[in-house]
Design a protein around this motif. Sequence first.
Motif, PDB file in Angstrom:
ATOM      1  N   TRP A  45       0.818  -1.216   0.000  1.00  0.00           N
ATOM      2  CA  TRP A  45       0.000   0.000   0.000  1.00  0.00           C
ATOM      3  C   TRP A  45       0.851   1.266   0.000  1.00  0.00           C
ATOM      4  N   ALA A 105      -0.929  10.399  -9.429  1.00  0.00           N
ATOM      5  CA  ALA A 105      -1.659   9.252  -8.871  1.00  0.00           C
ATOM      6  C   ALA A 105      -0.692   8.252  -8.233  1.00  0.00           C
ATOM      7  N   ARG A 109      -0.693   7.257  -4.360  1.00  0.00           N
ATOM      8  CA  ARG A 109      -0.877   5.853  -4.009  1.00  0.00           C
ATOM      9  C   ARG A 109       0.236   5.341  -3.097  1.00  0.00           C
ATOM     10  N   THR A 110       1.464   5.789  -3.326  1.00  0.00           N
ATOM     11  CA  THR A 110       2.585   5.288  -2.526  1.00  0.00           C
ATOM     12  C   THR A 110       2.781   6.060  -1.223  1.00  0.00           C
TER      13      THR A 110
END
Length: 140
Positions: A45, A105, A109-110
């Motif tokens: 994640w 994005a 996300r990271t």
Amino acid sequence: MSPARPTLQRLVMATAVAMVALLAASWLVGRVLPAGWQDLVQTRWGYLAPISYVVTALCMGLGGALAGYRFLVVAVGLTLAMWIATLSVLAGVAGAASDVAYPLAFLLRTNVLSAVLSLLAAALGAWLGALWYQRRFARR
């Protein structure tokens, strides 16, 4: 008897103390702790920085201890502002790199899990510091 409500000056002072403590503690962690403790943990994640969450909680707890529950909003706001600045810088660096371009994005996300955990650490630290503030003034 309810604890005394901190003044705006006390809230500003707590904010300044928490920010200076956060910067100083982050610098100190980089100098004192072994490199293995400072490593980012990669998960599916995103990246996590456990020591950073502890430092954030302690420094925001200091602010909460100085200003009470009113500092909780400030602690979360400061941490959110720092994450917005961090992501802005990362997006700028990624955009300036001609060989590798990371879309926004990907950066979100990271980093979103780490940002959420930082916000939770700031809120928890400020809340625990505010509890201590309340108990300290309830005895008077």
